[in-house]
Structure formats: structure tokens, C-alpha cells
Scaffold this active site. Sequence first.
Site, PDB file in Angstrom:
ATOM      1  N   LYS A 189      63.439  57.311  20.453  1.00 45.60           N
ATOM      2  CA  LYS A 189      64.474  57.320  19.413  1.00 45.60           C
ATOM      3  C   LYS A 189      65.310  58.596  19.495  1.00 45.60           C
ATOM      4  CE  LYS A 189      63.271  55.348  15.643  1.00 45.60           C
ATOM      5  NZ  LYS A 189      62.438  55.114  14.473  1.00 45.60           N
TER       6      LYS A 189
ATOM      7  N   ARG B 270      61.609  60.171  10.605  1.00 45.50           N
ATOM      8  CA  ARG B 270      61.035  59.012  11.296  1.00 45.50           C
ATOM      9  C   ARG B 270      60.270  59.457  12.523  1.00 45.50           C
ATOM     10  NH1 ARG B 270      64.688  54.206  10.481  1.00 45.50           N
ATOM     11  NH2 ARG B 270      66.406  54.993   9.265  1.00 45.50           N
TER      12      ARG B 270
ATOM     13  N   GLY C   6      56.583  49.153  14.000  1.00 48.76           N
ATOM     14  CA  GLY C   6      55.817  49.075  12.765  1.00 48.76           C
ATOM     15  C   GLY C   6      54.580  49.959  12.725  1.00 48.76           C
TER      16      GLY C   6
ATOM     17  N   MET D  14      54.338  53.329  13.150  1.00 49.12           N
ATOM     18  CA  MET D  14      54.465  54.672  12.601  1.00 49.12           C
ATOM     19  C   MET D  14      55.327  54.613  11.345  1.00 49.12           C
ATOM     20  SD  MET D  14      52.716  56.134  14.952  1.00 49.12           S
ATOM     21  CE  MET D  14      53.028  57.859  15.064  1.00 49.12           C
TER      22      MET D  14
ATOM     23  N   ARG E 249      67.833  51.222  21.705  1.00 50.64           N
ATOM     24  CA  ARG E 249      66.733  51.294  22.676  1.00 50.64           C
ATOM     25  C   ARG E 249      66.798  50.027  23.504  1.00 50.64           C
ATOM     26  NH1 ARG E 249      62.012  50.295  18.153  1.00 50.64           N
ATOM     27  NH2 ARG E 249      62.828  48.325  17.456  1.00 50.64           N
TER      28      ARG E 249
ATOM     29  N   HIS F 129      58.348  41.806  11.298  1.00 53.81           N
ATOM     30  CA  HIS F 129      57.215  42.333  12.051  1.00 53.81           C
ATOM     31  C   HIS F 129      56.596  41.253  12.935  1.00 53.81           C
ATOM     32  CE1 HIS F 129      52.923  43.402  12.522  1.00 53.81           C
ATOM     33  NE2 HIS F 129      53.428  44.613  12.745  1.00 53.81           N
TER      34      HIS F 129
ATOM     35  N   ARG G  23      35.869  29.970  48.222  1.00 58.96           N
ATOM     36  CA  ARG G  23      34.448  30.231  47.929  1.00 58.96           C
ATOM     37  C   ARG G  23      33.691  28.925  48.125  1.00 58.96           C
ATOM     38  NH1 ARG G  23      36.932  33.581  43.437  1.00 58.96           N
ATOM     39  NH2 ARG G  23      35.899  35.607  43.468  1.00 58.96           N
TER      40      ARG G  23
ATOM     41  N   SER H 230      38.583  41.634  54.419  1.00 60.59           N
ATOM     42  CA  SER H 230      39.143  41.261  53.128  1.00 60.59           C
ATOM     43  C   SER H 230      38.323  41.972  52.050  1.00 60.59           C
ATOM     44  CB  SER H 230      39.076  39.744  52.939  1.00 60.59           C
ATOM     45  OG  SER H 230      39.456  39.424  51.622  1.00 60.59           O
TER      46      SER H 230
ATOM     47  N   GLY I 217      36.539  42.477  48.925  1.00 61.81           N
ATOM     48  CA  GLY I 217      35.990  41.762  47.773  1.00 61.81           C
ATOM     49  C   GLY I 217      35.758  42.811  46.698  1.00 61.81           C
ATOM     50  N   THR I 218      36.810  43.106  45.967  1.00 69.00           N
ATOM     51  CA  THR I 218      36.742  44.260  45.060  1.00 69.00           C
ATOM     52  C   THR I 218      35.945  43.980  43.795  1.00 69.00           C
ATOM     53  OG1 THR I 218      38.965  43.582  44.456  1.00 69.00           O
ATOM     54  CG2 THR I 218      38.762  45.543  45.816  1.00 69.00           C
ATOM     55  N   ASN I 219      35.581  42.725  43.560  1.00 72.30           N
ATOM     56  CA  ASN I 219      34.675  42.479  42.427  1.00 72.30           C
ATOM     57  C   ASN I 219      33.328  43.114  42.745  1.00 72.30           C
ATOM     58  OD1 ASN I 219      36.718  40.864  41.429  1.00 72.30           O
ATOM     59  ND2 ASN I 219      35.846  38.991  42.290  1.00 72.30           N
ATOM     60  N   ASP I 220      32.817  42.769  43.927  1.00 74.12           N
ATOM     61  CA  ASP I 220      31.526  43.351  44.314  1.00 74.12           C
ATOM     62  C   ASP I 220      31.665  44.822  44.665  1.00 74.12           C
ATOM     63  OD1 ASP I 220      29.413  41.457  44.048  1.00 74.12           O
ATOM     64  OD2 ASP I 220      30.435  40.240  45.551  1.00 74.12           O
TER      65      ASP I 220
ATOM     66  N   CYS J 148      40.844  40.073  47.979  1.00 74.00           N
ATOM     67  CA  CYS J 148      40.669  38.773  47.328  1.00 74.00           C
ATOM     68  C   CYS J 148      39.860  38.874  46.045  1.00 74.00           C
ATOM     69  CB  CYS J 148      40.041  37.778  48.285  1.00 74.00           C
ATOM     70  SG  CYS J 148      38.393  38.277  48.792  1.00 74.00           S
TER      71      CYS J 148
ATOM     72  N   TYR K 134      47.968  41.520  52.859  1.00 73.25           N
ATOM     73  CA  TYR K 134      48.203  40.514  51.820  1.00 73.25           C
ATOM     74  C   TYR K 134      47.307  40.761  50.616  1.00 73.25           C
ATOM     75  CZ  TYR K 134      43.835  38.295  53.257  1.00 73.25           C
ATOM     76  OH  TYR K 134      42.516  38.062  53.508  1.00 73.25           O
TER      77      TYR K 134
HETATM   78  C1  PEP Z   1      34.550  39.888  45.368  1.00 75.42           C
HETATM   79  O1  PEP Z   1      33.399  40.311  45.359  1.00 75.42           O
HETATM   80  O2  PEP Z   1      35.536  40.574  45.074  1.00 75.42           O
HETATM   81  C2  PEP Z   1      34.819  38.493  45.718  1.00 75.42           C
HETATM   82  C3  PEP Z   1      36.047  38.059  45.861  1.00 75.42           C
HETATM   83  O3  PEP Z   1      33.745  37.672  45.836  1.00 75.42           O
HETATM   84  P1  PEP Z   1      32.966  37.042  44.599  1.00 75.42           P
HETATM   85  O4  PEP Z   1      33.736  37.333  43.369  1.00 75.42           O
HETATM   86  O5  PEP Z   1      32.858  35.600  44.882  1.00 75.42           O
HETATM   87  O6  PEP Z   1      31.674  37.768  44.660  1.00 75.42           O
HETATM   88 MG    MG Z   2      31.893  39.127  46.324  1.00 79.33          MG
END
Ligand code: PEP
Ligand code: MG
Length: 888
Positions: free
Chosen positions: A26, A96, A105, A107, A349, A465, A571, A773, A775-778, A840, A860
Amino acid sequence: MSKWVYSFGAGRNEGGAEMRNLLGGKGANLAEMAGIGLPVPPGFTLTTEVCTAFYENDRQYPADLPGQVRDALTHIEKAQGLTFGDAKKPLLVSVRSGARVSMPGMMDTVLNLGLNDQTVKGLAAMSGDQRFAWDSYRRFIQMYGGVVLGVEHHKFEEIMDHAKQDRGVTEDTQLTAEDWQRVVAASKDMIAAETGKPFPLDPEQQLWGAIGAVFGSWETPRAVTYRRLNDIPGDWGTAVNVQVMVFGNMGDDCATGVCFTRDPATGENMFYGEYLVNAQGEDVVAGIRTPQPMAKERSKPDEKPMETEMPVIYRQLLDVRSTLEKHYKDMQDMEFTVQRGKLYMLQTRNGKRTAAASLKIAIDMAKEGLIDQKEAVNRVNPSSLDQLLHPMLDPKAKRTLLAKGLPASPGAASGAIVLNADEAESRANKGEAVILVRIETSPEDIHGMHAAKGILTTRGGMTSHAAVVARGMGRPCVAGAGGIAVDYTAQTITAGGHVLHAGDTITLDGAAGEVYAGLVAMIDPTMSGDFATLMEWADANRRMKVRANAETVLDAETARKFGAEGIGLSRTEHMFFDPQRIGAVRQMIMASDAEGRRAALAKLLPFQREDFKDLFRIMDALPITIRLLDPPLHEFLPHGEAELAAVAKALGTDVAAMRRRGAELAEANPMLGLRGCRLGIVYPEIYEMQARAIFEAAVAVAKEGKTPIPEVEIPLIGTRKELEITRAQVDRVAKAVFAEAGRSVEYTVGTMIELPRAALTAGKIAEISDFFSFGTNDLTQTTFGFSRDDAGKFLPTFVEQGILPKDPFISLDVEGVGELMRFCVENGRKTKPDLSIGICGEHGGDPASIALCEELGLDYVSCSPYRVPVARLAAAQAALHGAGDRTV
Ligand code: PEP
Ligand code: MG
């Protein structure tokens, strides 16, 4: 000496739009508007650094702050010819908040500050209007009493109600100057009784009280909740703006309003907004009186658009509109006040807008030449695309209209009626779809609005609001549906002769402003027009490919429809859940020898082969990463007695033996158990069957004239040796199948990187891996040592306490997991410069994580089919080096 205070207007303009971090949105924009010659009442801004210093220093202000405030105040006193606290010519100010990004809303604001028993007389003399002066004074006492002194609002309402009863009137506007004097006196008495202290009459004391309240409100629970929901760091702090008061409530040549340079719901290029004659700013947003439209084109027969009611001001506002759009090159949301026929701009704004409007405005502005295509790509928040991909009401569906309101935020939603925010949240947490229905919403309702599928209010306009917050959150909202009566006590809503109870289902069409009884059928949105254009521009600017995680025909087809360039993760265990197959899978798992397993696998082979054929056909000439079996075993173990007996029968054994086998296989933390390649190594026949199914399917589809591109992926590799063994199996099967078929197909074999050890030994693993690839979950689970199964129990607390900036299972932990990825990419490519690398895990659809993937040079990202458009846009923005000023 630090500079804590920046002036704007009245010939001393020390800030500008680029100083938003210091002056808040502001303050920075007030300075900018003053700088480009727009009519801004002068004032000054206490910087966000004051807020930070205040909290760091045990809620004490910097010692040199008061002097700087006094100096800035003296400057505007001189410019206006008025003096703060002067009995004859008093200067009045507004105070203000203004954070770096707008927090609607959240503040608090105090208007008419500087009034007391003497200055009110000065104001009456200057304005020639006793009633106005005393009305202003009572508004000030109410606002100050509520915001600064913490007195409950209804206590003031009661005093007002008494005053009206005494006079036998129903409207505030019917009260006289004398009535307001009595309200003032009664309010001051009530405040003294409530707080134990007299109402502060010294303007300096009022000013510092209000400044303190704004800084104090930065840490109120509702502000903290809003920040948490919107990823706004707590240490940004808020600025405070002190500005000369202008009055929109001095008579019928006065007005106040809020308008947008384009329609914030649809993006249409037309002046859009609401105003109220003879009103003070808060009246428009508070939704107490129903505002009138700006443009004639948008007005209904019984409305009084500003275009015809105040044509001169309307034309001036049109000029301001075009000046601001050309200057900011974005849609603006502005507040204005007309005091005795003179226009003042109080705020501008970048306007909040729906996803649909964001898209249309970006494309239109690029076509108008206001911005270029790259900027248009940067303007749309990828996550907001989700809203455009959501269903709308099927035009052919039968429906019973309950009521009409304003189309405050588009999208359709059905759910159970819930009349309060806490209940909306608790029912939504149990997985129920709810519609939050309120007479009007306030910042206390934020959590319920967030939890609800849609929001319905019976009072308030397009800038109420409910409307503003719902648009920001992407929730469908119908606002101001006056035909509905809400009874909180009876827990009912009544409309058009229908009485519905809490818990009954209703459907909202936020784009049409309509409310329907029961469930109305919905259809998927089309992805043409502006959406297609944006995707085209995004694709032209991105480097990374976007694939989808898909294993069913439906997923794969959806993925292609959304523009996926292949499958980044199939999977295969998900293909086993079908009732026809799960029995065979259980036999395979429970079998105690290879022979039993082979027999069960033989039943699965034809199913797998058909699945792969379907996928190869849909993804003709596009790569498909097929991951060999990786189930946490418990997902497949037979549970009930009946299932156990069925598996025993199929394996020719008894239930007791099955139980023993079940006990052998039981794992304390299955996510870290006999999963992935471990399973493939212990029971090689499983991967052999899967490899056979893949290659037989590929050969069959190739014979149909198509081009299958199989990428066989081994999960949960930790050592080079594991990959060596499993890869050799796959290659052996490929050779055998190709020999049998008399035809071969190009394929690759690679690995997932899901364990820190794999990332750390990437150089060696790359020697025998065709691709990686992530597997960022694990990888997140194993890097943190958090189990995917139960981390949800404590992660919210960690995020709340700031131990982690975000849930690392949603957005990549750049510092830890990201560092492992960087190391892995560098070392993998040292061994094999053209090694293909993707991601992935769920993070593949998260814009912030996608930005990291771009930085690391991945080839990718792969995400769920519905997130493919989000990923395409996020990948383009990442390639363009970050999004600019995103406003949605
Ligand atoms: C992971 O681990 O990121 C993955 C893609 O495999 P999953 O979730 O099936 O373990
Ligand atoms: Mg996995």
C-alpha cells in the site's frame, strides 16, 4: 541513523513501487501514484523494518522513530494548513496496515484519527456540518475502541440500537447530530467501564495507540493463519500508513468505492467496481449497504451506476484507470473517495483475480501489446490452473434453483450445508464435501472457507470479504444471495419456499451466482481458447519435457489430453489391484517357493501384457517408463479370514500355513521393507514375468505399425550390484522374447534414485543405467528418516513452528534432498554426459520443486495427469527464470 519513515505526496515523495518490501504494497503504491501525478492525500509510511525491529526488541520502537514521525506529520500539517489536535483546524488521519503482499481483511484500520471533544467542533466548523462531524467522531471511537482497545463490536451496536430505539427510527441515516453526541458520550463511558481507562483524547496518544495496534495485529491468530495458508513468511512484517483523511460521507456530492481496471471474475476488459454515495470507505467492503455498480453497461434497471450519477468523476476515474494500467502493466484494484466533488485515490494494487481472469488478462494484455508473451506466461500462477481444470455444471442437468446472488468466484461445487467455520473445517477434515453458508463472512471464518468446497453468503457485494477471499483461494462463491434467509439458531436456510437444514446438500455455480438444491451433475471444462494459447506460449518457452505418472488407460488418455509427452512413471503394482488380479498377486506373495510364485505369476502375465499394449498404443512414439513391481507388501497381504482361506485354497495349502507365512512377511515399517529391487532380487521370477509382459506387448504393438518406447525401470536401487543383477535379468528376458518373436524393439533399462546411497554412488550406478528418475517421495523419506506412513502426525507441527518451511513431501527440501539430487546429477553425468534424468515423485507437479529441477538441468518432470498443464506452465516459468509479480 536509520530511516524509518517515508513521506508521500505534498511535494515530498520518498518512496516508489519498487520499495514494496520496505514500505509494504500500500505504502509503495501510494508513493508511486503520487509520483505519477494522481490525486493522493498526502501521508507517510512507517516501514516494515519498524515492525521487525519492534518484535525483535521486545515490542519497543526504535528510539529515533518518534522524531521521524513528528517530522513527517509536521510536513503534512504545513501542506494542508491544518494541525494535528488543533481545536479550530484539526488535521485528521487514517492509520492502516500494509504488508508486502495484500492480506485482505487480516489487518486493521482506524479512520478519522485525531478527533476529540475539541477537534470535533473544529471539524464541524470546517465542514459546516455538525451531524457529519459527530458521526465521524463516533465512527472513530467505535473503530479505535474495537481495533486498538479490543472492545467487542456488539457493545457499540447496542449503544447504536438504543439511540435508534429512543428516536423511534431504524436507520443510522435517520440519527441527528445530537443523537450522535449521545452515542459518543455513551461509547466513551462504555469503553472506560470495559477497559478501566478513559478513552484517549490526546491525538498523539491516539496515533501511537493505532500504530501499535497495526503492528500488534501482525501476530494475531487470524493473520498468522492467513500467512500459513498463503506461504507468507512471518518475518516480512507490515508497514503502517498514516494518511490525511478525505471524506466520502460529507453529503451527496461525496462517495467512496472500490474498482478494478478489468473484471476480476472473468478478466473481461471493462471498468468494473462498486461505489456508495455519502459513505466512508469501510461501508463498501463491510457489505452493510449494497453498493451500486460503476458502469452503466453492468447495471440493472433499479440501480444507479456512477456513470450516470456522477459522470464527471466517472470520466476522471476512466482516465486514472488507463493511466494506472499503462503504468503498472497489470490489472489494478483501486480504492477512491470523492470529497465534495473532488476525486482522491487511496490505494492501487495488482488486483486479485480468479484463475480464469488471470489467464484472460495475461493473454489479452499480450495481444494488446502491454506486455510480451514471456511476461504473459509469467503472469499466471501455475497452481491456479487447477481451478480452470475443475468441473462446471452440466448445462443439460436437471436442477432446482433456490436463489440467485452475485457471481463472486467461479467454479461449481456441491456439498452439505454448514453454517459455521469450525464445523466446516472439522467435517471437511473427515473427508466430507461442505458448503459454508454465512450471512456474511469475516476474517474469523478463513479456516472454514479454506476447508469448504464452496462459499455462500446472503449479504455483501463483489468486494465483500467472502468474495475477495474466495477468489483468492479459488473456491466457488455466491455472495449476497439476499433471497436466502439464514437462521443460525434453527440451523436452517430458507429460500423460495424451501427450508433446508444443515447437512442437506446444495450446489453452487459461482460463475453464474446461482444456488441449487441437491446435487447437480457437472462436466469437465474444455481446454481451448486462452488456455490453449497460454499452453502454446508456455511450451515455446520451456526446456524440460513434461510427462505423466499413469498406469491405467484412463490416466494415460487424460495425460495425453493435457499434453503429456510420455509416461514418467507407470507403477505396475497399481495394475494388480483389480479384483480379477489381486487373488493371483496374493498367491504370488504368499507362496513359499518359486514354483508357487511362478504358477501365480503365469496367471498375471496375460493381464500385464494387455495393460502394456494399451499404454504403448496410447503413447505411440512417446517414452513410457515402466517400473517393475515395488509394493510395500502389506498392501497386498490377505486381511480377513475369507481372503486367507481363498489364497490357501488356490495354493493347495491350509489357513494355518498361510498365517505362518503372513507372520514371516509382516514388517514393522513396510515402506523400508522388502520393496522394490529387493523383492525382484529375492524373487527373480516376478521381474522376469513383468519384463516378459513388457517386451511381448512392445513386440505386438510394433507389429501393428506403432512405435513403443519402453524404459524399464528398477525401483529402490541402493547399490550398483543390485542394478547389475536386475538389469541382467531384464536383458536376458528381452533377448529371449525378441528371439521368439523374430523381431526386436529398442528399449532402455534404468533406475529410480530413491535412496541417499544411490544418489551418493550415482557415478558408479550410471555406468550401467540408461536413465535416472528421482523418486523423491522415497528420497525425502529416506533423507529425513521420516516414514511416509506416519510423518503426517508431526509434520504440520514442524511447519507451524518453522522447523521446516513447508511439508517436504509436497515441496522439495532444497537444502537436503535437493543437494543430494544435485550431487547425483553431477556425478551421473560425469560418467555418462547424456544420461537422461527426470523426476517422478509427487514433487514433479509442484511449481517450486519444478523450478529446482530446471536449475539442476533435469530432462523432464512427471506428475499426475491433472497436473500436467500446471507443470507445463511451471516449467516454462522456471526456464524464464522465475515468475514476475504473480497476483493470484
Ligand atoms: C517415489 O518414491 O518418489 C516414487 C515415485 O515412487 P512411489 O511413490 O511409488 O514409492
Ligand atoms: Mg518410491
